[in-house]
Design a protein around this motif. Structure first.
Motif, short mmCIF file in Angstrom:
data_model
loop_
_atom_site.label_atom_id
_atom_site.label_comp_id
_atom_site.label_asym_id
_atom_site.label_seq_id
_atom_site.Cartn_x
_atom_site.Cartn_y
_atom_site.Cartn_z
N LEU A 65 -33.24 2.06 -23.14
CA LEU A 65 -34.03 2.33 -21.92
C LEU A 65 -33.42 3.42 -21.05
CD1 LEU A 65 -34.75 -1.39 -20.95
CD2 LEU A 65 -36.38 0.25 -21.92
N ARG A 66 -32.32 4.03 -21.52
CA ARG A 66 -31.59 5.00 -20.69
C ARG A 66 -32.45 6.19 -20.28
NH1 ARG A 66 -26.63 6.12 -23.48
NH2 ARG A 66 -27.96 7.23 -24.95
N ASP A 67 -33.14 6.79 -21.22
CA ASP A 67 -33.90 8.00 -20.90
C ASP A 67 -34.97 7.74 -19.86
OD1 ASP A 67 -32.33 9.35 -22.69
OD2 ASP A 67 -33.84 9.44 -24.28
N GLU A 68 -35.71 6.64 -20.01
CA GLU A 68 -36.75 6.32 -19.05
C GLU A 68 -36.15 5.95 -17.70
OE1 GLU A 68 -40.26 5.68 -17.09
OE2 GLU A 68 -39.89 6.73 -18.99
N GLY A 69 -35.08 5.15 -17.71
CA GLY A 69 -34.45 4.78 -16.45
C GLY A 69 -33.86 5.98 -15.73
N SER A 70 -33.19 6.85 -16.46
CA SER A 70 -32.58 8.03 -15.84
C SER A 70 -33.63 8.99 -15.32
CB SER A 70 -31.67 8.74 -16.84
OG SER A 70 -30.54 7.94 -17.13
N ARG A 71 -34.76 9.09 -16.02
CA ARG A 71 -35.81 9.97 -15.53
C ARG A 71 -36.31 9.50 -14.17
NH1 ARG A 71 -40.56 12.37 -19.23
NH2 ARG A 71 -38.68 13.33 -20.04
N ARG A 72 -36.43 8.21 -14.01
CA ARG A 72 -36.88 7.69 -12.71
C ARG A 72 -35.87 8.00 -11.60
NH1 ARG A 72 -40.42 2.39 -13.54
NH2 ARG A 72 -41.28 2.82 -15.62
N VAL A 73 -34.59 7.85 -11.92
CA VAL A 73 -33.55 8.20 -10.94
C VAL A 73 -33.62 9.68 -10.60
CG1 VAL A 73 -31.07 8.35 -10.54
CG2 VAL A 73 -32.03 6.31 -11.63
N HIS A 74 -33.73 10.52 -11.61
CA HIS A 74 -33.76 11.96 -11.38
C HIS A 74 -35.02 12.39 -10.63
CE1 HIS A 74 -30.76 12.72 -14.90
NE2 HIS A 74 -30.15 12.38 -13.78
N ASP A 75 -36.14 11.74 -10.89
CA ASP A 75 -37.36 12.06 -10.14
C ASP A 75 -37.15 11.80 -8.65
OD1 ASP A 75 -38.72 12.86 -12.39
OD2 ASP A 75 -39.90 11.01 -12.59
N LEU A 76 -36.48 10.70 -8.33
CA LEU A 76 -36.19 10.39 -6.93
C LEU A 76 -35.25 11.42 -6.33
CD1 LEU A 76 -36.28 8.59 -4.43
CD2 LEU A 76 -34.47 7.18 -5.47
N VAL A 77 -34.24 11.82 -7.09
CA VAL A 77 -33.31 12.84 -6.61
C VAL A 77 -34.07 14.11 -6.23
CG1 VAL A 77 -31.46 14.41 -7.34
CG2 VAL A 77 -31.30 11.98 -7.85
N MET A 78 -34.98 14.55 -7.08
CA MET A 78 -35.72 15.77 -6.80
C MET A 78 -36.67 15.59 -5.62
SD MET A 78 -34.19 17.63 -8.87
CE MET A 78 -35.09 19.14 -8.50
N GLU A 79 -37.23 14.40 -5.48
CA GLU A 79 -38.09 14.12 -4.32
C GLU A 79 -37.31 14.28 -3.01
OE1 GLU A 79 -40.20 10.25 -2.23
OE2 GLU A 79 -40.01 10.26 -4.43
N LEU A 80 -36.01 13.98 -3.08
CA LEU A 80 -35.16 14.08 -1.89
C LEU A 80 -34.46 15.43 -1.79
CD1 LEU A 80 -33.56 10.50 -1.99
CD2 LEU A 80 -35.41 11.32 -0.52
N ASP A 81 -34.97 16.43 -2.52
CA ASP A 81 -34.42 17.81 -2.48
C ASP A 81 -32.98 17.85 -2.97
OD1 ASP A 81 -36.82 18.87 -1.37
OD2 ASP A 81 -36.19 18.20 0.61
N GLY A 82 -32.71 17.10 -4.04
CA GLY A 82 -31.36 17.06 -4.57
C GLY A 82 -31.21 17.80 -5.88
N SER A 83 -30.12 17.50 -6.58
CA SER A 83 -29.81 18.10 -7.88
C SER A 83 -29.42 17.01 -8.86
CB SER A 83 -28.67 19.11 -7.75
OG SER A 83 -28.19 19.50 -9.03
N ILE A 84 -29.86 17.15 -10.12
CA ILE A 84 -29.54 16.14 -11.13
C ILE A 84 -28.14 16.31 -11.69
CG2 ILE A 84 -31.97 15.91 -11.75
CD1 ILE A 84 -31.26 17.41 -14.39
N SER A 85 -27.44 17.38 -11.30
CA SER A 85 -26.03 17.54 -11.69
C SER A 85 -25.27 18.10 -10.51
CB SER A 85 -25.89 18.48 -12.89
OG SER A 85 -24.52 18.64 -13.22
N ALA A 86 -24.34 17.31 -9.99
CA ALA A 86 -23.59 17.73 -8.81
C ALA A 86 -22.29 18.43 -9.19
CB ALA A 86 -23.28 16.53 -7.93
N GLU A 87 -21.52 17.86 -10.16
CA GLU A 87 -20.23 18.46 -10.45
C GLU A 87 -19.84 18.42 -11.93
OE1 GLU A 87 -17.24 16.42 -8.21
OE2 GLU A 87 -17.57 14.49 -9.15
#
Length: 469
Positions: A405-427
């Motif tokens: 379930l990692r890919d689907e779960g991570s996509r949901r997390v990353h979608d939220l990050v982008m909604e908040l004007d963030g980045s999917i890779s910080a460091e």
């Protein structure tokens, strides 16, 4: 898929490097072909171990001529599979390990790509200077690696990422030519900045062979404390207050959830509870100053006011360097403490500092609704909005079931990050793990520009071909 490397190219590389400059020994290759967490395993027909920039140039030039792909590798501490070859020639920079120069007047150290971060710190300390980039993996992370991934770490709040700490670079470009940009200048306004293209490029635009790095005076006073808080929102408020009340003396401000602290203490020998009771959240805060006693006074004043106002529930100030190291050990073992707990979906993301608590709250609600019973470990660098948001498997399920379930779960997390004007890779960079995800979020015009840059420098796409755009 990487094209198989012709046998004659392997033979020519061996001849160029000579005895000791290459290896096909399975025992030597094994630790270089697996990522630290064991998620990615690789293969290579040949490990090349150049001892000089000239030898790197010869290797890259030969591969460019033959159209053979190369994966550069530093200390193999990366977490996104950018350094793990899948059939490419593996180029290790470990033998490029000389500190070429260090100058306290210019406040610069010139170190080759294979020099570890710990060795840079040690060399700087001998001149009463410091290189303010701190990583838990500093004993194995190398100069070339931190430059190529634009590493962050615990002191970004005050000194910025690696990008802010590099004055110049030497690199072998994808055609095998050497670019000598090892300047020591703080100002150089002469057009495009090639070094900034190479920083964070993850080896796709060339092999960094040496770097000129900024040094700074060592602080005269340092104070370290750990605090217990009821919420991540309180941590954000405490950061804002810390900046104001200490006059900018805050150097590190690290957030840890109770779950991560608990797993570190449970699974890492020698760690202990940092406070008498347990708390939902913890903050490790460190202040520094160039004057005796100033850092300590500023931190104690901050904590006293925060306790009076109910912003923190408890706090302990390190009375010795040993105690300060013990506090830091809890923070630095947040990832290590999870390993015994089974599979995890790992997220290295950033959002605006003001939205950090919102991200943690919304992501947790979303993930728990998607997969009830998972365990959330959130920690990171509050000062720069970098959250390591890890989702550990349920205790009643297998690693395989969680990973499915990692890919689907991570996509949901990353979608939220982008909604908040963030980045999917910080460091940690994109590597092979996040390149496809990044393409989902970047605009077509940005992708076109990035691909044009890469095509101009590496038309054959031989440098780390599975990584980036």
């Amino acid at each position: 898929m990487t094209i198989p490397v012709p046998a004659d190219v392997v033979s020519r590389l061996k001849a160029v490097l000579g005895a000791g400059g290459w290896s096909q020994d399975p025992d030597l290759l094994a630790p270089k072909l697996i990522e630290w967490r064991g998620r990615w395993q690789g293969t290579t027909p040949l490990l090349v171990l150049p001892r000089s920039t000239a030898e790197v140039s010869a290797v890259v030039g030969l591969c460019a001529e033959a159209g053979v792909a190369i994966t550069p590798q530093g200390g193999n501490t990366g977490l996104v599979s950018g350094q793990i070859p899948q059939g490419e020639i593996l180029l290790s920079t470990e033998r490029l390990n000389a500190v070429r120069d260090i100058d306290a007047f210019d406040d610069v150290i010139v170190a080759e790509a294979g020099v570890t971060l710990a060795a840079v710190h040690e060399a700087a300390a001998k001149l009463n200077r410091r290189f303010p980039l701190g990583l838990a993996s500093e004993g194995s992370a190398t100069v070339g690696g931190v430059v190529s991934t634009n590493a962050g770490g615990t002191q970004v709040l005050r000194f910025g990422t690696t990008r802010s700490l590099v004055l110049g670079l030497e690199a072998v470009l994808p055609n095998g030519e050497v670019w000598n940009g090892l300047k020591r200048l703080r100002k150089d306004n002469t057009g495009y900045d090639l070094k900034q293209l190479l920083i964070g490029a993850e080896g796709t635009l060339g092999v960094v062979t040496a770097a000129s790095l900024k040094l700074f005076p060592r602080p005269v006073s340092t104070a370290t404390a750990i605090c217990g808080l009821s919420s991540a929102r309180d941590a954000i408020t405490l950061l804002a207050r810390a900046k104001e009340e200490t006059g900018g003396a805050v150097e590190a401000f690290e957030l840890m959830g109770r779950a991560g602290v608990g797993y570190a203490i449970k699974n890492i020998p020698g760690l202990r509870e940092p406070l008498e009771g347990t708390h939902p959240w913890y903050v490790l805060v460190e202040t520094t100053s160039g004057e005796p006693g100033v850092a300590e006074a500023a931190l104690e004043r901050l904590l006293a006011h925060a306790l009076e106002d109910g912003l923190i529930a408890d706090a302990a100030v390190a009375q010795t360097e040993t105690q300060a190291r013990a506090f830091w050990a809890v923070r630095e073992n947040q990832s290590g403490g999870q390993k015994a707990e089974g599979a995890a979906w790992k997220h290295d993301v950033s959002v605006p500092v003001s939205k950090m608590a919102e991200f943690i709250e919304r992501a947790t609600a979303m993930v728990e609704a998607f997969r009830p019973g998972v365990r959330i470990v959130a920690f990171g660098h509050v000062g720069d909005g970098n959250v390591h948001y890890d989702v550990l498997r349920r205790q009643d399920e297998s690693d395989e079931a969680h990973n499915a379930l990692r890919d689907e779960g991570s996509r949901r997390v990353h979608d939220l990050v982008m909604e908040l004007d963030g980045s999917i890779s910080a460091e940690h960079g994109l590597g092979a793990a996040k390149t496809a995800d990044a393409l989902r979020y970047k605009s077509p015009i940005e992708i076109e520009a990035l691909r044009a840059i890469r095509a101009a420098l590496d038309p054959g796409r031989i440098m780390n071909p599975r990584v980036l755009f």
